[in-house]
Design a protein around this motif. Structure first.
Motif, PDB file in Angstrom:
ATOM      1  N   THR A 189     -10.685   7.324 -42.105  1.00 52.44           N
ATOM      2  CA  THR A 189     -10.100   8.562 -42.597  1.00 52.44           C
ATOM      3  C   THR A 189     -10.102   9.646 -41.521  1.00 52.44           C
ATOM      4  O   THR A 189     -10.955   9.665 -40.632  1.00 52.44           O
ATOM      5  CB  THR A 189     -10.888   9.111 -43.813  1.00 52.44           C
ATOM      6  OG1 THR A 189     -12.236   9.360 -43.417  1.00 52.44           O
ATOM      7  CG2 THR A 189     -10.856   8.144 -44.969  1.00 52.44           C
ATOM      8  N   ALA A 200      -3.291  -3.940 -47.296  1.00 53.81           N
ATOM      9  CA  ALA A 200      -3.585  -2.891 -46.322  1.00 53.81           C
ATOM     10  C   ALA A 200      -2.622  -1.754 -46.603  1.00 53.81           C
ATOM     11  O   ALA A 200      -1.449  -1.998 -46.926  1.00 53.81           O
ATOM     12  CB  ALA A 200      -3.411  -3.405 -44.895  1.00 53.81           C
ATOM     13  N   GLU A 209      -6.625   1.861 -45.291  1.00 50.98           N
ATOM     14  CA  GLU A 209      -7.556   1.023 -46.039  1.00 50.98           C
ATOM     15  C   GLU A 209      -7.069  -0.420 -46.024  1.00 50.98           C
ATOM     16  O   GLU A 209      -5.886  -0.684 -46.201  1.00 50.98           O
ATOM     17  CB  GLU A 209      -7.669   1.511 -47.481  1.00 50.98           C
ATOM     18  CG  GLU A 209      -8.682   0.760 -48.303  1.00 50.98           C
ATOM     19  CD  GLU A 209      -8.869   1.386 -49.673  1.00 50.98           C
ATOM     20  OE1 GLU A 209      -9.984   1.295 -50.189  1.00 50.98           O
ATOM     21  OE2 GLU A 209      -7.920   1.962 -50.218  1.00 50.98           O
ATOM     22  N   LYS A 210      -7.996  -1.325 -45.787  1.00 49.99           N
ATOM     23  CA  LYS A 210      -7.685  -2.757 -45.778  1.00 49.99           C
ATOM     24  C   LYS A 210      -8.686  -3.458 -46.686  1.00 49.99           C
ATOM     25  O   LYS A 210      -9.893  -3.275 -46.554  1.00 49.99           O
ATOM     26  CB  LYS A 210      -7.787  -3.315 -44.362  1.00 49.99           C
ATOM     27  CG  LYS A 210      -7.431  -4.775 -44.261  1.00 49.99           C
ATOM     28  CD  LYS A 210      -7.526  -5.241 -42.811  1.00 49.99           C
ATOM     29  CE  LYS A 210      -7.198  -6.720 -42.725  1.00 49.99           C
ATOM     30  NZ  LYS A 210      -7.331  -7.205 -41.357  1.00 49.99           N
ATOM     31  N   ARG A 211      -8.169  -4.258 -47.632  1.00 51.36           N
ATOM     32  CA  ARG A 211      -9.035  -4.997 -48.556  1.00 51.36           C
ATOM     33  C   ARG A 211      -8.774  -6.490 -48.415  1.00 51.36           C
ATOM     34  O   ARG A 211      -7.625  -6.922 -48.357  1.00 51.36           O
ATOM     35  CB  ARG A 211      -8.785  -4.561 -49.996  1.00 51.36           C
ATOM     36  CG  ARG A 211      -9.218  -3.135 -50.240  1.00 51.36           C
ATOM     37  CD  ARG A 211      -9.080  -2.748 -51.661  1.00 51.36           C
ATOM     38  NE  ARG A 211      -7.655  -2.677 -51.997  1.00 51.36           N
ATOM     39  CZ  ARG A 211      -7.179  -2.167 -53.108  1.00 51.36           C
ATOM     40  NH1 ARG A 211      -8.000  -1.710 -54.021  1.00 51.36           N
ATOM     41  NH2 ARG A 211      -5.897  -2.120 -53.340  1.00 51.36           N
ATOM     42  N   TYR A 266     -15.441   6.327 -41.229  1.00 53.10           N
ATOM     43  CA  TYR A 266     -15.198   4.895 -41.329  1.00 53.10           C
ATOM     44  C   TYR A 266     -16.208   4.312 -42.307  1.00 53.10           C
ATOM     45  O   TYR A 266     -17.383   4.689 -42.313  1.00 53.10           O
ATOM     46  CB  TYR A 266     -15.344   4.205 -39.969  1.00 53.10           C
ATOM     47  CG  TYR A 266     -15.172   2.709 -40.036  1.00 53.10           C
ATOM     48  CD1 TYR A 266     -13.910   2.144 -40.160  1.00 53.10           C
ATOM     49  CD2 TYR A 266     -16.270   1.860 -40.011  1.00 53.10           C
ATOM     50  CE1 TYR A 266     -13.752   0.771 -40.251  1.00 53.10           C
ATOM     51  CE2 TYR A 266     -16.125   0.488 -40.093  1.00 53.10           C
ATOM     52  CZ  TYR A 266     -14.857  -0.051 -40.213  1.00 53.10           C
ATOM     53  OH  TYR A 266     -14.705  -1.412 -40.303  1.00 53.10           O
ATOM     54  N   ARG A 267     -15.754   3.382 -43.138  1.00 56.52           N
ATOM     55  CA  ARG A 267     -16.624   2.714 -44.111  1.00 56.52           C
ATOM     56  C   ARG A 267     -16.201   1.256 -44.220  1.00 56.52           C
ATOM     57  O   ARG A 267     -15.015   0.943 -44.201  1.00 56.52           O
ATOM     58  CB  ARG A 267     -16.506   3.395 -45.466  1.00 56.52           C
ATOM     59  CG  ARG A 267     -17.309   2.731 -46.542  1.00 56.52           C
ATOM     60  CD  ARG A 267     -17.668   3.698 -47.660  1.00 56.52           C
ATOM     61  NE  ARG A 267     -18.578   3.094 -48.597  1.00 56.52           N
ATOM     62  CZ  ARG A 267     -19.879   2.940 -48.405  1.00 56.52           C
ATOM     63  NH1 ARG A 267     -20.415   3.357 -47.297  1.00 56.52           N
ATOM     64  NH2 ARG A 267     -20.645   2.381 -49.313  1.00 56.52           N
ATOM     65  N   PHE A 313      -5.577   8.358 -44.544  1.00 57.76           N
ATOM     66  CA  PHE A 313      -6.483   7.211 -44.520  1.00 57.76           C
ATOM     67  C   PHE A 313      -5.723   5.912 -44.304  1.00 57.76           C
ATOM     68  O   PHE A 313      -4.533   5.798 -44.588  1.00 57.76           O
ATOM     69  CB  PHE A 313      -7.315   7.129 -45.811  1.00 57.76           C
ATOM     70  CG  PHE A 313      -6.523   6.835 -47.050  1.00 57.76           C
ATOM     71  CD1 PHE A 313      -6.258   5.532 -47.450  1.00 57.76           C
ATOM     72  CD2 PHE A 313      -6.060   7.864 -47.845  1.00 57.76           C
ATOM     73  CE1 PHE A 313      -5.539   5.261 -48.592  1.00 57.76           C
ATOM     74  CE2 PHE A 313      -5.334   7.604 -48.995  1.00 57.76           C
ATOM     75  CZ  PHE A 313      -5.077   6.295 -49.370  1.00 57.76           C
ATOM     76  N   SER A 321     -13.821  -4.942 -47.364  1.00 62.27           N
ATOM     77  CA  SER A 321     -12.968  -3.755 -47.301  1.00 62.27           C
ATOM     78  C   SER A 321     -13.375  -2.881 -46.122  1.00 62.27           C
ATOM     79  O   SER A 321     -14.528  -2.878 -45.696  1.00 62.27           O
ATOM     80  CB  SER A 321     -13.042  -2.953 -48.603  1.00 62.27           C
ATOM     81  OG  SER A 321     -14.309  -2.387 -48.780  1.00 62.27           O
ATOM     82  N   GLN A 322     -12.373  -2.141 -45.619  1.00 63.70           N
ATOM     83  CA  GLN A 322     -12.562  -1.190 -44.529  1.00 63.70           C
ATOM     84  C   GLN A 322     -11.703   0.028 -44.830  1.00 63.70           C
ATOM     85  O   GLN A 322     -10.605  -0.107 -45.367  1.00 63.70           O
ATOM     86  CB  GLN A 322     -12.125  -1.774 -43.192  1.00 63.70           C
ATOM     87  CG  GLN A 322     -12.889  -3.000 -42.774  1.00 63.70           C
ATOM     88  CD  GLN A 322     -12.357  -3.531 -41.464  1.00 63.70           C
ATOM     89  OE1 GLN A 322     -12.613  -2.957 -40.420  1.00 63.70           O
ATOM     90  NE2 GLN A 322     -11.625  -4.630 -41.523  1.00 63.70           N
ATOM     91  N   ARG A 323     -12.219   1.197 -44.481  1.00 63.94           N
ATOM     92  CA  ARG A 323     -11.458   2.422 -44.707  1.00 63.94           C
ATOM     93  C   ARG A 323     -11.754   3.395 -43.578  1.00 63.94           C
ATOM     94  O   ARG A 323     -12.917   3.686 -43.290  1.00 63.94           O
ATOM     95  CB  ARG A 323     -11.824   3.037 -46.048  1.00 63.94           C
ATOM     96  CG  ARG A 323     -11.036   4.287 -46.389  1.00 63.94           C
ATOM     97  CD  ARG A 323     -11.477   4.829 -47.739  1.00 63.94           C
ATOM     98  NE  ARG A 323     -10.831   6.070 -48.046  1.00 63.94           N
ATOM     99  CZ  ARG A 323      -9.840   6.223 -48.914  1.00 63.94           C
ATOM    100  NH1 ARG A 323      -9.403   5.182 -49.581  1.00 63.94           N
ATOM    101  NH2 ARG A 323      -9.311   7.396 -49.128  1.00 63.94           N
TER     102      ARG A 323
END
Length: 167
Positions: free
Chosen positions: A122, A150, A137-139, A105-106, A135, A118-120
């Protein structure tokens, strides 16, 4: 002195004003387990620490952690509608529990706006020659140039394709 102009440098260069800005780099690496790099910029004319960019990483066989803090107090206005945030924090964690499997997670948080940019997340598997990663991903960039989105995705990386043809 150039072409009759006493100071040809603009404010963003760090060379404008009576004094140049001081730049520092501090780097620590404790054998791959823990490392940190910090970049600093001090504006002697304004007597302010105008930039901080600090990274910290730690990793073991099963866990990898990373974090970053960034702050910019520039003499040039960077707070416009389509510019990067002046202050942000980001971090991530990756767990590798067994085999080649990993989960991570990032996130990146804009401290100026108080929103997560942002969030990602995996889930992946890696062996000697292949990486397969699922993955999400949401920006959330909040500007008209790059829309918020997303997405789900699959990433396939082939490290080697081996030998082809006759030897």
């Amino acid at each position: 002195y150039s072409d009759g102009v006493s100071n040809p440098f603009d404010n963003g260069s760090g060379l404008a004003g009576d004094n140049s800005e001081y730049i520092g780099l501090f780097d620590v690496d404790l054998g791959g387990f823990l490392s940190s790099t910090t970049l600093l910029r001090y504006d002697d004319d304004r007597k302010v620490l105008s930039r901080i960019d600090s990274n910290l990483t730690a990793s073991t066989k099963y866990v990898s952690l990373s974090g970053r803090y960034y702050r910019l107090k520039s003499a040039v206005d960077t707070g416009g509608r389509f510019t990067a945030p002046r202050e942000e924090i980001s971090g991530g964690v990756t767990l590798t529990p067994f085999g080649g499997w990993s989960v991570g997670y990032r996130a990146v948080r804009d401290l100026d706006q108080g929103i997560t940019r942002s969030q990602r997340a995996t889930l992946g598997y890696k062996d000697d020659c292949t990486l397969i990663e699922l993955f999400f991903e949401k920006r959330n960039l909040n500007n008209d140039l790059i829309r918020n989105d997303a997405q789900f995705g699959i990433r396939l990386t082939l490290a080697t394709l081996g030998s082809f043809g006759d030897k």
